[in-house]
Design a protein around this motif. Sequence first.
Motif, PDB file in Angstrom:
ATOM      1  N   UNK A 151       0.843  -1.206   0.000  1.00 30.42           N
ATOM      2  CA  UNK A 151       0.000   0.000   0.000  1.00 30.42           C
ATOM      3  C   UNK A 151       0.878   1.256   0.000  1.00 30.42           C
ATOM      4  N   UNK A 152       1.905   1.257   0.831  1.00 27.91           N
ATOM      5  CA  UNK A 152       2.788   2.430   0.922  1.00 27.91           C
ATOM      6  C   UNK A 152       3.498   2.680  -0.407  1.00 27.91           C
ATOM      7  N   UNK A 153       4.012   1.631  -1.026  1.00 22.91           N
ATOM      8  CA  UNK A 153       4.721   1.791  -2.296  1.00 22.91           C
ATOM      9  C   UNK A 153       3.766   2.217  -3.404  1.00 22.91           C
ATOM     10  N   UNK A 154       2.584   1.609  -3.469  1.00 22.62           N
ATOM     11  CA  UNK A 154       1.614   1.968  -4.513  1.00 22.62           C
ATOM     12  C   UNK A 154       1.220   3.433  -4.417  1.00 22.62           C
ATOM     13  N   UNK A 155       0.946   3.884  -3.192  1.00 24.16           N
ATOM     14  CA  UNK A 155       0.586   5.289  -3.002  1.00 24.16           C
ATOM     15  C   UNK A 155       1.776   6.195  -3.318  1.00 24.16           C
ATOM     16  N   UNK A 156       2.974   5.755  -2.950  1.00 25.96           N
ATOM     17  CA  UNK A 156       4.163   6.552  -3.228  1.00 25.96           C
ATOM     18  C   UNK A 156       4.425   6.702  -4.710  1.00 25.96           C
ATOM     19  N   UNK A 158       2.152   6.519  -7.054  1.00 23.22           N
ATOM     20  CA  UNK A 158       1.100   7.405  -7.557  1.00 23.22           C
ATOM     21  C   UNK A 158       1.481   8.866  -7.330  1.00 23.22           C
ATOM     22  N   UNK A 159       1.988   9.156  -6.123  1.00 23.72           N
ATOM     23  CA  UNK A 159       2.386  10.529  -5.812  1.00 23.72           C
ATOM     24  C   UNK A 159       3.528  10.997  -6.706  1.00 23.72           C
ATOM     25  N   UNK A 160       4.499  10.120  -6.948  1.00 26.73           N
ATOM     26  CA  UNK A 160       5.678  10.527  -7.705  1.00 26.73           C
ATOM     27  C   UNK A 160       5.404  10.589  -9.211  1.00 26.73           C
ATOM     28  N   UNK A 161       4.734   9.591  -9.738  1.00 25.17           N
ATOM     29  CA  UNK A 161       4.554   9.480 -11.193  1.00 25.17           C
ATOM     30  C   UNK A 161       3.412  10.334 -11.722  1.00 25.17           C
ATOM     31  N   UNK A 162       2.386  10.561 -10.914  1.00 24.14           N
ATOM     32  CA  UNK A 162       1.215  11.335 -11.333  1.00 24.14           C
ATOM     33  C   UNK A 162       0.993  12.479 -10.358  1.00 24.14           C
ATOM     34  N   UNK A 163       2.028  13.281 -10.187  1.00 22.36           N
ATOM     35  CA  UNK A 163       1.995  14.280  -9.126  1.00 22.36           C
ATOM     36  C   UNK A 163       0.882  15.305  -9.306  1.00 22.36           C
ATOM     37  N   UNK A 164       0.661  15.769 -10.515  1.00 19.18           N
ATOM     38  CA  UNK A 164      -0.398  16.766 -10.737  1.00 19.18           C
ATOM     39  C   UNK A 164      -1.772  16.205 -10.354  1.00 19.18           C
ATOM     40  N   UNK A 165      -2.021  14.960 -10.728  1.00 18.01           N
ATOM     41  CA  UNK A 165      -3.283  14.331 -10.356  1.00 18.01           C
ATOM     42  C   UNK A 165      -3.339  14.117  -8.843  1.00 18.01           C
ATOM     43  N   UNK A 166      -2.227  13.718  -8.267  1.00 23.04           N
ATOM     44  CA  UNK A 166      -2.167  13.487  -6.822  1.00 23.04           C
ATOM     45  C   UNK A 166      -2.559  14.753  -6.051  1.00 23.04           C
ATOM     46  N   UNK A 167      -2.037  15.901  -6.483  1.00 22.45           N
ATOM     47  CA  UNK A 167      -2.330  17.156  -5.779  1.00 22.45           C
ATOM     48  C   UNK A 167      -3.801  17.526  -5.825  1.00 22.45           C
ATOM     49  N   UNK A 168      -4.491  17.082  -6.859  1.00 24.35           N
ATOM     50  CA  UNK A 168      -5.924  17.389  -6.965  1.00 24.35           C
ATOM     51  C   UNK A 168      -6.729  16.688  -5.874  1.00 24.35           C
TER      52      UNK A 168
END
Length: 425
Positions: A151-156, A158-168
């Motif tokens: 879970x931690x790696x998957x979320x990480x 997502x945050x790193x690779x799709x940062x613009x989407x993550x911030x939304x």
Amino acid sequence: MSRAGPAAGKEGGMGGGMGIGIGAARALPAADWRAPYQARAASLLLVAALVFNAALCFLNTAGFPVSGGTVIGAEVAIIALTLGFALDERAGPWLILAGLVSYGLLLLALRGSTDVKGVRDFLIPVVFYNLGMRNPDLRDADRAVLTCGVIVVAMGLFEYCLFDTYQQYFNIVRYYVARGSMSASEINELTGSLFTSGIRPDSRTILPFLGPHRVSSVFLEPVSAGNFGAVLFAWALYRRTMRGRAWLFLCAALTVILADARFGAYVCVAIAGAMAVGYRLPRLLWFALPFIILLALAVYGFESMQVSWQNDIAGRLLWAALLITSLPPEGVFGIMPDKLFLSDSGYAYALTQVGVPGALVAWGLFVLMPARNRHAWRLRCAMAIYTCLLLVISDSPFSIKTAAVVWFMLGAADGAPEESPGAPR
């Protein structure tokens, strides 16, 4: 049926985690209605402790207001549910829980405060340690820890690779302001919606080509992410024939790398040393270790003439020393009414929350109570060095985000059979 049994070899008398599961049966009683659900409930509770802050951040970003009371309520709910699956008819854990909570409430009364964080700091180790002790099979613990790592790696990622989407969906700064952990004046244009340490202002230490972004994953800040990577590393070392062990090592490495956790990487080295040779040290030395570090920091703080510090290891040591030496006597004994910001020094935070007497008792329970076997003692030494080092620069060992898994692992190891954790089953 006694769970402890006679000590196995000379390691059997070594320190154990909180010593609060001794005398319990490994197999859950058939009459216990919780038995069929124990493993699944433990896994779900660990995941809840891991991700609830990220879930609240998502809700706050989506327009559902979150406050400090919301966060406290979520923690209370998780701890209460864990308590329901952790404790049983054994008197020992109840007595220790009652004693620690009573002491915490006494400190609250003496300092005229309503901040129950000190009481919570006592509750988390007791309930999650006993949750691990009641875990029917180490393989269930393996799956629970690996699930948390994935879970931690998957979320990480997502945050790193799709940062613009993550911030939304995850505005971390807005969430911390809403819960009262930050003020609007602390918002940094450099980090944007990330936590203040989410961007490395100088060059990245681990794999510089990844850029300055330090991934926080479900923890919302990178320090805890790096610490969690070290915790995963410790369990992977302990469980030599765990199914999916290589994946757990990979999760640990990715978590530390993505968070650019320099300290987390150093702690991994220290954990490996503790599990390889450090466990042979006398338990009295392990008991003395945090107090030796605390004394060294106090001497450094009083003797040093420096007043400015840099954001590196030497600078963090200086800042921790200055925070410790700035405490008045009532702060050292946990009865100071004023609330200070001490998150950058876990030792100073521990003193103001539980005082010297509480720290002596809690650490004594952790180290000096008998361990079930030498393999559990090795893991305990790894977590002891993890805690002692991390308290130098952070109060994160007390955070449920990482502490829940740590104490569950320790309880599961103490509850394991006498055989090697890597022996075939």
